[in-house]
Scaffold this motif. Structure first.
Motif, mmCIF file in Angstrom:
data_model
loop_
_atom_site.group_PDB
_atom_site.id
_atom_site.type_symbol
_atom_site.label_atom_id
_atom_site.label_comp_id
_atom_site.label_asym_id
_atom_site.label_seq_id
_atom_site.Cartn_x
_atom_site.Cartn_y
_atom_site.Cartn_z
ATOM 1 N N PHE A 266 -9.557 -32.680 -6.784
ATOM 2 C CA PHE A 266 -9.204 -33.279 -5.282
ATOM 3 C C PHE A 266 -7.946 -32.816 -5.232
ATOM 4 C CE2 PHE A 266 -12.534 -36.091 -7.435
ATOM 5 C CZ PHE A 266 -12.931 -34.711 -6.508
ATOM 6 N N GLY A 267 -6.691 -32.552 -5.721
ATOM 7 C CA GLY A 267 -5.543 -32.597 -5.090
ATOM 8 C C GLY A 267 -4.538 -30.798 -5.410
ATOM 9 N N PHE A 268 -4.758 -29.820 -5.964
ATOM 10 C CA PHE A 268 -4.961 -29.040 -6.317
ATOM 11 C C PHE A 268 -5.744 -27.699 -5.425
ATOM 12 C CE2 PHE A 268 -0.857 -28.672 -8.881
ATOM 13 C CZ PHE A 268 -0.904 -30.339 -9.092
ATOM 14 N N ASN A 269 -6.255 -28.094 -4.269
ATOM 15 C CA ASN A 269 -6.745 -27.054 -3.330
ATOM 16 C C ASN A 269 -6.468 -26.629 -2.388
ATOM 17 O OD1 ASN A 269 -9.329 -27.774 -4.656
ATOM 18 N ND2 ASN A 269 -9.312 -29.544 -4.064
ATOM 19 N N PHE A 270 -4.741 -25.913 -3.269
ATOM 20 C CA PHE A 270 -4.232 -25.578 -1.466
ATOM 21 C C PHE A 270 -4.600 -24.124 -1.144
ATOM 22 C CE2 PHE A 270 -0.911 -28.091 -4.474
ATOM 23 C CZ PHE A 270 -0.533 -28.485 -3.929
ATOM 24 N N PRO A 271 -5.503 -23.362 -1.771
ATOM 25 C CA PRO A 271 -5.949 -21.850 -1.069
ATOM 26 C C PRO A 271 -6.800 -22.410 0.190
ATOM 27 C CG PRO A 271 -6.128 -22.107 -3.780
ATOM 28 C CD PRO A 271 -6.016 -23.499 -3.546
ATOM 29 N N GLY A 287 1.372 -13.966 6.574
ATOM 30 C CA GLY A 287 2.451 -14.126 6.425
ATOM 31 C C GLY A 287 3.109 -15.245 6.472
ATOM 32 N N THR A 288 2.678 -16.849 7.023
ATOM 33 C CA THR A 288 2.650 -17.541 7.094
ATOM 34 C C THR A 288 2.143 -18.193 5.724
ATOM 35 O OG1 THR A 288 2.984 -18.075 9.433
ATOM 36 C CG2 THR A 288 2.619 -19.443 8.328
ATOM 37 N N TYR A 289 0.793 -17.993 5.715
ATOM 38 C CA TYR A 289 0.218 -18.461 4.717
ATOM 39 C C TYR A 289 0.740 -18.197 3.707
ATOM 40 C CZ TYR A 289 -3.375 -18.787 1.432
ATOM 41 O OH TYR A 289 -4.319 -19.061 -0.575
ATOM 42 N N GLY A 290 1.951 -16.407 2.950
ATOM 43 C CA GLY A 290 2.410 -16.465 1.682
ATOM 44 C C GLY A 290 3.400 -17.126 2.115
ATOM 45 N N LEU A 291 4.691 -17.951 3.380
ATOM 46 C CA LEU A 291 5.695 -18.511 3.105
ATOM 47 C C LEU A 291 4.969 -19.948 2.964
ATOM 48 C CD1 LEU A 291 8.503 -18.596 4.501
ATOM 49 C CD2 LEU A 291 7.130 -19.315 6.680
ATOM 50 N N LEU A 292 3.890 -20.678 3.351
ATOM 51 C CA LEU A 292 4.052 -21.841 3.348
ATOM 52 C C LEU A 292 3.836 -21.627 1.015
ATOM 53 C CD1 LEU A 292 1.153 -23.003 5.970
ATOM 54 C CD2 LEU A 292 3.781 -23.539 5.668
ATOM 55 N N ASN A 293 2.967 -20.766 1.071
ATOM 56 C CA ASN A 293 2.998 -20.388 -1.009
ATOM 57 C C ASN A 293 4.090 -20.743 -1.539
ATOM 58 O OD1 ASN A 293 -0.167 -20.276 -1.974
ATOM 59 N ND2 ASN A 293 -0.248 -19.435 -0.168
ATOM 60 N N ALA A 408 -5.460 -34.676 3.524
ATOM 61 C CA ALA A 408 -5.041 -36.333 3.569
ATOM 62 C C ALA A 408 -5.888 -36.839 2.632
ATOM 63 C CB ALA A 408 -4.934 -36.885 5.171
ATOM 64 N N ALA A 409 -7.128 -36.171 2.455
ATOM 65 C CA ALA A 409 -8.395 -36.795 1.155
ATOM 66 C C ALA A 409 -8.395 -36.473 0.077
ATOM 67 C CB ALA A 409 -9.635 -36.415 2.027
ATOM 68 N N GLY A 410 -7.460 -35.303 -0.416
ATOM 69 C CA GLY A 410 -6.961 -35.190 -1.409
ATOM 70 C C GLY A 410 -5.774 -35.636 -1.715
ATOM 71 N N GLY A 411 -4.910 -35.962 -1.055
ATOM 72 C CA GLY A 411 -3.573 -36.525 -1.348
ATOM 73 C C GLY A 411 -4.044 -38.544 -1.687
ATOM 74 N N LEU A 412 -5.346 -38.901 -1.166
ATOM 75 C CA LEU A 412 -6.194 -40.125 -1.153
ATOM 76 C C LEU A 412 -6.538 -40.257 -2.882
ATOM 77 C CD1 LEU A 412 -5.915 -42.605 0.139
ATOM 78 C CD2 LEU A 412 -8.174 -42.342 1.327
ATOM 79 N N ILE A 413 -6.717 -39.431 -2.632
ATOM 80 C CA ILE A 413 -7.598 -39.703 -4.052
ATOM 81 C C ILE A 413 -6.894 -39.080 -5.389
ATOM 82 C CG2 ILE A 413 -9.051 -38.133 -5.812
ATOM 83 C CD1 ILE A 413 -11.353 -37.816 -3.604
ATOM 84 N N SER A 414 -5.751 -38.220 -5.083
ATOM 85 C CA SER A 414 -4.669 -38.236 -6.620
ATOM 86 C C SER A 414 -3.918 -40.057 -5.890
ATOM 87 C CB SER A 414 -3.408 -36.942 -5.450
ATOM 88 O OG SER A 414 -4.756 -35.963 -5.656
#
Length: 460
Positions: A266-271, A287-293, A408-414
């Motif tokens: 639940f916490g590592f769904n960054f794509p 380009g912004t997507y690549g920058l965030l990664n 937020a849901a992924g962070g809450l579960i983690s």
């Protein structure tokens, strides 16, 4: 047990009786001399790390290109989640069988096979994309094939590190592997963003396929006489059940693996999240997507190098890093400003890698070498194998309720999982949490339970 130079000094019995874990006690130790990069003094490991750096860069390029290709074809975050799920579904279904092979077979030979297969998958996707015939089902199929190869590749790579450097430098090498992977993440997404914008995704897939020549050459150049000897598990029935019983009976293994499962699912769904934030929230491009990664990678490299210097890791570090990771995801989900969202990617990367490296190295060092392949296959199965469950769910939630709710849901579960596992570890260790207010400096400490506080079963 191992009889060569890589043998553990005090190997565990085949079915040991393990004491209850102490959350305040060290889980890993190692020698202090040699510094952050001491594993690179080993020639075989240098070859392994060099090849991995090149192929990891290609892999990150391919990941970014794959996610953006699926999003551009379908316009759906759910489709991105399905692609990710298909890539990790084989690990969920067959992951333990990969661990059995890693325990039975020569690991260097297995890696030569898996790296070749991964390269061929990359070249196939490149051919389809560059020829203009690619469809979303092609991406789905190749993602699934990549997952099938990874079933064997992942646990084999994890345990092969011990053959190259030996148990004393295992934690350091695991940390450097993570730093290697995340350093490639600094370059891969940025290059992929430029390539996708300029000439399309196909060239990123082509570079990825060709990059696997580097680890193959590195494996061929290794001196097999310098590899540490390890015990091979003989062929036999019930080896999967034996591995599961071994983990279930060892608190040093079961609780870190449970926590890894929740956060990996639940916490590592960054794509899913970062592509949605780049496209829907901040109305930007690849380009912004690549920058965030890349910003996550900067934090991840920092976390991995800090872990490489650390000689002793405690379970409180494992739980604390997981808790902070979840909290920071929730904070990032709520921020309205792009610059603040982007800046938060760095500490999120630091805590994610601190958690990952601590869990990986502590589980390996707590495992009998003859069982290590099966234990690490279970570790990887729950870490990445939960993605077929979490990926589509998180993708659906992100499409339905928006990127902020999904993140937020992924962070809450983690965070909730970290808190729950932390309390269970405290209880299993016969401890209780106490707030120490002496000298005006409040701090949380762990103290033994009194006989009256212990459960009846524990005092019987």
């Amino acid at each position: 047990m191992s009889t060569g130079p890589g043998a553990d000094s005090a190997p565990a019995p085949k079915h040991p009786t393990h004491p209850a874990p102490d959350p305040a006690s060290p889980v890993t130790t190692g020698r202090t001399r040699g510094g952050t990069f001491r594993s690179l003094k080993v020639r075989n490991y240098r070859l392994f790390a060099t090849g991995a750096m090149i192929s990891n860069t290609g892999t990150w390029m391919s990941r970014i290109a794959q996610d953006w290709l699926v999003l551009s074809i379908t316009g759906s975050s759910t489709a991105v989640g399905i692609t990710t799920a298909l890539q990790f579904l084989p690990m969920l279904l067959f992951g333990l069988y990969g661990g059995v092979l890693a325990d039975r077979c020569p690991r260097r030979r297995l890696l030569l096979f898996t790296q070749t297969a991964l390269g061929l998958c990359g070249l196939a996707l490149a051919a389809l994309t560059l020829s203009g015939h690619v469809q979303v089902w092609h991406v789905y199929l190749i993602a699934f094939l990549l997952g099938m190869v990874t079933v064997v590749d992942n646990p084999t790579r994890q345990v092969f590190v011990n053959e190259m450097v030996g148990p004393k430098d295992l934690r350091n090498a695991v940390s450097l592997n993570s730093a290697n992977f995340q350093s490639a993440r600094l370059v891969g997404p940025a290059v992929a963003g430029v390539l996708i914008t300029a000439v399309g995704s196909g060239w990123a897939f082509l570079i990825n396929g060709l990059s696997f020549a580097a680890p193959i050459i590195g494996l061929l150049l290794m001196r097999t006489s310098e590899l540490h000897k390890v015990e091979r598990a003989p062929r036999g029935k019930g080896q999967l059940r034996e591995g599961l019983r071994y983990v279930a009976g060892n608190p040093d293994l079961i609780w870190p693996i449970v926590l890894v499962g929740f956060i990996g699912t639940f916490g590592f769904n960054f794509p899913i999240w970062l592509s949605a934030f780049a496209d829907d929230v901040f109305h930007a491009g690849p380009g912004t997507y690549g920058l965030l990664n890349t910003l996550i990678a900067i934090g991840s490299v920092t976390g991995a190098l800090l872990a490489a210097r650390r000689v002793v890791a405690r379970r409180r570090l494992l739980v604390g890093a997981a808790l902070m990771f979840g909290v920071l995801e929730m904070v990032a989900a709520a921020t309205p400003y792009f610059w603040l969202f982007a800046a938060l990617m760095v500490p999120i990367g630091i805590f994610s890698l601190t958690f990952n490296v601590t869990a990986n190295s502590s589980v390996q060092l707590a495992t009998d070498p003859a069982m290590r392949g099966r234990v690490m296959s279970l570790f990887m199965m729950v870490f990445v194998g939960g993605t077929p469950i979490g990926g589509p769910l998180v993708g659906w939630l992100t499409d339905t309720c928006g990127a902020r709710i999904g993140f937020a849901a992924g962070g809450l579960i983690s965070a909730a999982a970290a808190g729950t596992v932390g309390l269970l570890l405290v209880r299993a260790g016969g401890l209780r949490v106490k707030l120490d207010l002496r000298r005006g400096h409040p701090r949380v400490v762990f103290v033994p339970r009194t006989p009256e506080e212990k459960p009846l079963a524990a005092t019987a």
